[in-house]
Design an enzyme around this catalytic site. Structure first.
Site, PDB file in Angstrom:
ATOM      1  N   ASP A 340       0.837  -1.193   0.000  1.00 54.76           N
ATOM      2  CA  ASP A 340       0.000   0.000   0.000  1.00 54.76           C
ATOM      3  C   ASP A 340       0.874   1.245   0.000  1.00 54.76           C
ATOM      4  OD1 ASP A 340      -2.401   1.758   0.770  1.00 54.76           O
ATOM      5  OD2 ASP A 340      -3.283  -0.240   0.908  1.00 54.76           O
ATOM      6  N   HIS A 383      -3.674   5.911   3.702  1.00 52.10           N
ATOM      7  CA  HIS A 383      -4.418   4.725   3.293  1.00 52.10           C
ATOM      8  C   HIS A 383      -3.793   3.441   3.821  1.00 52.10           C
ATOM      9  CE1 HIS A 383      -5.965   1.676   0.392  1.00 52.10           C
ATOM     10  NE2 HIS A 383      -7.043   2.430   0.380  1.00 52.10           N
ATOM     11  N   TYR A 489      -8.668 -11.335 -10.696  1.00 58.01           N
ATOM     12  CA  TYR A 489      -7.931 -12.518 -11.122  1.00 58.01           C
ATOM     13  C   TYR A 489      -8.403 -13.728 -10.316  1.00 58.01           C
ATOM     14  CZ  TYR A 489      -4.665  -9.323 -13.433  1.00 58.01           C
ATOM     15  OH  TYR A 489      -4.104  -8.370 -14.238  1.00 58.01           O
ATOM     16  N   ASP A 515     -15.905 -12.797  -4.832  1.00 53.08           N
ATOM     17  CA  ASP A 515     -15.808 -13.996  -3.995  1.00 53.08           C
ATOM     18  C   ASP A 515     -16.545 -13.874  -2.671  1.00 53.08           C
ATOM     19  OD1 ASP A 515     -14.126 -15.641  -5.683  1.00 53.08           O
ATOM     20  OD2 ASP A 515     -12.515 -14.232  -5.247  1.00 53.08           O
ATOM     21  N   SER A 549     -11.475  -0.942   0.188  1.00 50.40           N
ATOM     22  CA  SER A 549     -10.132  -0.978   0.776  1.00 50.40           C
ATOM     23  C   SER A 549     -10.195  -1.377   2.232  1.00 50.40           C
ATOM     24  CB  SER A 549      -9.462   0.392   0.656  1.00 50.40           C
ATOM     25  OG  SER A 549      -8.944   0.614  -0.626  1.00 50.40           O
TER      26      SER A 549
END
Length: 828
Positions: A340, A383, A489, A515, A549
């Protein structure tokens, strides 16, 4: 690739029912003899267009031209099919772009679409790139409404002012989709009543390309130092280069090559020559692959809230059962890499709530941006600090926050310079964690990404999987179903966000690639003010934020808890646990487009899973259509090698879907088209059942399907078709151009080459929906010969006779966009 420039139209020729506009420098010729290039542009399935685009309203000679916008429903009595993609234009006012082109007022569009109950319609808004003269140039303020035609009352609305919106049909039938522009400048839009296929985009990924930079992967056995060909010489086309590990390299265009273009500062040409250079790199001996380097950014959390407004973390930890899980697991000793913006280092020490779990001397720390071992958080949003706190802040008595896995070991890896960075730095960070197969962490958290699918990043993550590292990614905050990479992915656990009631957060991306979900915040209207996720902040402070996030590190923390008691748990087994509902709060293995397999369950994840085994399906999602009416499903055993599996059973619950066994763990999934009505969006799931060591298992695999209705009605709007010279001192003068409209679901064009200067030319075509003088922009249809994104030149001669075929679409392959668009000349 050459920038596609549109020349001002100077001559109008009418041929039968079609309109043909030729550039003034064109010529006429015998279409039946030599000296002709003819072409057909096929249109992607389900494509339709707004009936009153800015081009329709401003340019004369088009069949759909009119003096004022349409009122009422544009396609009244003939609803669009349920698999439709529509491109269009809206603007609250009229005016002039900075380049001289005009845009008309078109305050609202009303489209009829056939939908089924629960089907979601998404609309993506693309503001025009030029600030209008006499206007602030603000982004459009739009509203989206959906109401069933039969009832006449809206039962699903989306009035938010974001660029991406979605609404959901509450019943079957024809619906009015209303797009209103309530302020701001002109804009294009793309409506989708079907999901994007993998690899598709809406034309925005090109803005992520970093000119003059590439990621090169060498063939195996080439070593990890400077790139070298099999002959032993350095790659001739590479300038400054940096080894990223795993045979991958970040390279820059040689300075002497860049010097040839010093006079040209256009980003479009910089990107075009970068793509040309990358293609040349691919042909170098010893190079396995080469792709442009691209931008990546945080998942854009909303602004922080103060501690007084959100005094604790109770709502989001209670939601996933952290308190109960802490009785058995804390993630003790499990290293979690946070890739990050780094970690807060105020007063020359790590954030006090994180410091006990950071030991750079033992675990290692890395800064891929500055190439050192000191990953200080320099992002304006802190962040990385906030994300790290959710995953693993220490639960000291003095701590203001505690992480999900509060005794895990945080491994800070700075890959973003501020709140954005490059894919090359992310790859280097991943390679550093992999550490040549001796991982420095068991889990990688990636609360970052973009809509650009970069194969170099995919390769690095696949190697992380091979090294046994579980990779967790945020699904993105666009609020629609566009894929966000790397989360999308297959080797990454894609995490979406839910609010305090377990509903999908309005900003959270969704789709068949999702997911699992975790707390990320929401509107707070039903949550007693608790709408943000509370964690560490800059300068030793704390704050509440919202975003996917924030959701991702909840899952990373739960994975650390699992790894604490099951050190050998593989990434494939971790994904199987989610797929089969073992560590989620949904019932066994069910799937939802909105929330994937459900909310992560920390309490369910603390058992003994060391002997867990499962059958993993490939693929996990089926998108069937006219062109792809069947697919093969295979299963592979993962986990414990001593496990005994029964043969899986795969069943379909709908009469339009069939499943046939092909052999051991192999099945054919196919459409029964006789049971399907064309133009309707079909969705269902396949039920998979099997047993492992006499324990029954089951889960669902999502399936969508459509048969096209009215192929002859395909229309992507009027297309400018161009022959663009590869080598020309004045491409604007030498480019040949024609404007064509759809007939019978395709476009046909023709060029007389008898008076065209012989040479190599590109053939491209695209729309200018908002009449801003740019074709192939974000949200516009585009085609290149022979394939979009892989333009190849053709030789033009005065005596040639050649037929070409191209394909156009509003949704184009994700890695094909070189730039936000290409300008038309504003010459009379």
């Amino acid at each position: 690739m050459y920038p596609w420039r549109l020349t001002r139209l100077a001559q109008l020729t009418v041929t039968g029912a079609s309109m043909l506009l030729l550039a003034a420098c064109g010529g006429s010729g015998d279409s039946n003899g030599p000296g002709v290039i003819r072409g057909t542009i096929e249109i992607a399935s389900g494509t339709r267009t707004d009936a009153d685009t800015a081009l329709d309203l401003t340019e004369q000679g088009l069949d759909s031209s009119r003096s004022s916008p349409l009122s009422g429903v544009q396609n009244d009595g003939a609803p669009f099919p349920g698999n439709v993609t529509v491109g269009g234009y809206v603007s609250a006012e009229s005016g002039v772009y900075g380049n001289g082109f005009q845009y008309p007022a078109d305050a609202s569009d009303r489209l009829q679409v056939n939908l089924v109950e629960g089907q979601r319609v998404t609309v993506n808004i693309f503001p025009a790139p030029y600030n209008p003269s006499g206007s602030s140039g603000n982004a459009p303020v739009t509203q989206l409404e959906l109401d069933p035609v039969a009832s006449g009352s809206a039962d699903s609305t989306g009035s938010n002012e974001e660029a991406n919106k979605s609404v959901q049909a509450q019943q079957d039938g024809a619906h009015n989709l209303i797009i209103r522009a309530r302020g701001g400048g002109p804009a294009r839009y793309v409506v989708r009543a079907t999901s994007l296929n993998q690899g598709q985009t809406l034309g925005i990924s090109g803005t992520d390309i970093l000119p003059g930079e590439a990621i090169v992967t060498m063939e195996s056995g080439m070593g990890s130092g400077r790139m070298r060909t099999q002959a032993g010489a350095a790659v001739s086309l590479a300038g400054q280069q940096r080894a990223l590990g795993g045979g991958q390299h970040h390279v820059r265009m040689p300075r002497e090559r860049e010097a040839l273009f010093q006079a040209d500062t256009s980003r479009k040409k910089e990107v075009a020559r970068t793509l040309e250079w990358v293609r040349e790199l691919r042909n170098e001996p010893g190079v396995a692959s080469a792709v442009p380097n691209s931008k990546v950014s945080t998942a854009a959390p909303l602004p922080p809230m103060t501690q007084s407004e959100y005094p604790d973390q109770e709502w989001h930890y209670t939601q996933i059962g952290v308190d109960a899980a802490w009785e058995d697991r804390t993630g003790e000793g499990v290293p979690v890499a946070i890739l990050d913006t780094g970690i807060d280092y105020g007063n020359r020490d790590w954030h006090p709530d994180l410091a006990p779990n950071i030991d750079c001397a033992q675990q290692g720390c890395f800064d891929a941006v500055d190439e050192d071992e000191f990953p200080e958080d320099t992002g304006t949003l802190s962040h990385g600090t906030h994300v790290a706190g959710i995953a693993g802040a220490d639960a000291l008595e003095s701590s203001q926050v505690a992480g999900v896995a509060y005794l895990s070991k945080l491994v800070p890896v700075r890959v973003l310079g501020s709140d954005e960075g490059s894919v090359a730095d992310v790859i280097e960070g991943i390679r550093w964690v992999i550490n040549d197969g001796s991982p420095r962490a068991a889990i990688i958290n990636l609360s970052l990404g973009s809509q650009t699918n970069n194969p170099g990043l995919q390769d690095a993550i696949a190697d992380a999987e091979a090294a046994g590292i579980i990779v967790v990614g945020a699904s993105g905050n666009a609020g629609d179903d566009r894929q966000f990479f790397p989360a999308a992915y297959s080797t990454v656990i894609a995490v979406g966000s839910v609010d305090c009631l377990g509903r999908r957060s309005t900003f959270s991306n969704f789709g068949f690639w999702l997911d699992v979900v975790a707390p990320g915040g929401g509107s707070g209207s039903d949550c007693s003010g608790e709408s943000s996720v509370f964690s560490a902040e800059a300068d030793g402070g704390t704050s509440g934020r919202r975003g996917t996030s924030m959701a991702a590190p909840h899952v990373s923390g739960v994975m650390a808890m699992i790894k604490e008691g099951n050190g050998g748990l593989s990434p494939a087994v971790a994904r199987a646990l989610i797929r089969e509902g073992e560590i989620t709060q949904s019932s066994s293995g069910t799937f939802s487009v909105e929330i994937g397999r459900g909310v992560i369950d920390a309490d369910a994840a603390v058992g003994d899973l060391s002997g867990y085994a499962a059958l993993a399906p490939q693929p996990e999602v089926f998108e069937l259509s006219d062109e792809d009416q069947e697919a093969e499903l295979r299963f592979t055993g993962v986990g414990s090698r001593s496990a005994s599996f029964t043969e899986p059973s795969v069943t379909a619950s709908e009469d339009w879907l069939s499943v046939d066994a092909l052999g051991k763990r192999r099945f054919r999934v196919s459409l029964e088209t006789g049971s399907m009505e064309p133009g309707v969006f079909f969705r269902s799931t396949l039920k998979v059942s099997y047993a492992v060591d006499n324990e029954s298992r089951e889960f669902e695999l999502p399936v969508t399907a459509t048969l096209e209705s009215g192929e002859e009605n395909r229309n992507a709007g009027a297309h400018f078709v161009q022959l663009i010279p590869v080598d020309s001192e004045d491409p604007d003068m030498d480019t040949r151009q024609t404007l064509v409209e759809a007939e019978g679901g395709r476009y046909r064009f023709e060029f007389d080459t008898s008076e065209i200067t012989p040479g190599e030319y590109f053939v491209i075509a695209g729309t200018d929906m908002d009449n801003d003088g740019i074709i192939c922009g974000p949200g516009e249809a585009c085609a290149e010969y022979p394939f979009t994104g892989q333009a190849e030149s053709i030789e033009v001669t005065p005596t040639m006779n050649r037929d070409l075929t191209l394909e156009t679409a509003f949704t184009r392959p994700v890695d094909t966009q070189a730039d936000p668009g290409y300008r038309r000349n504003n010459e009379q």
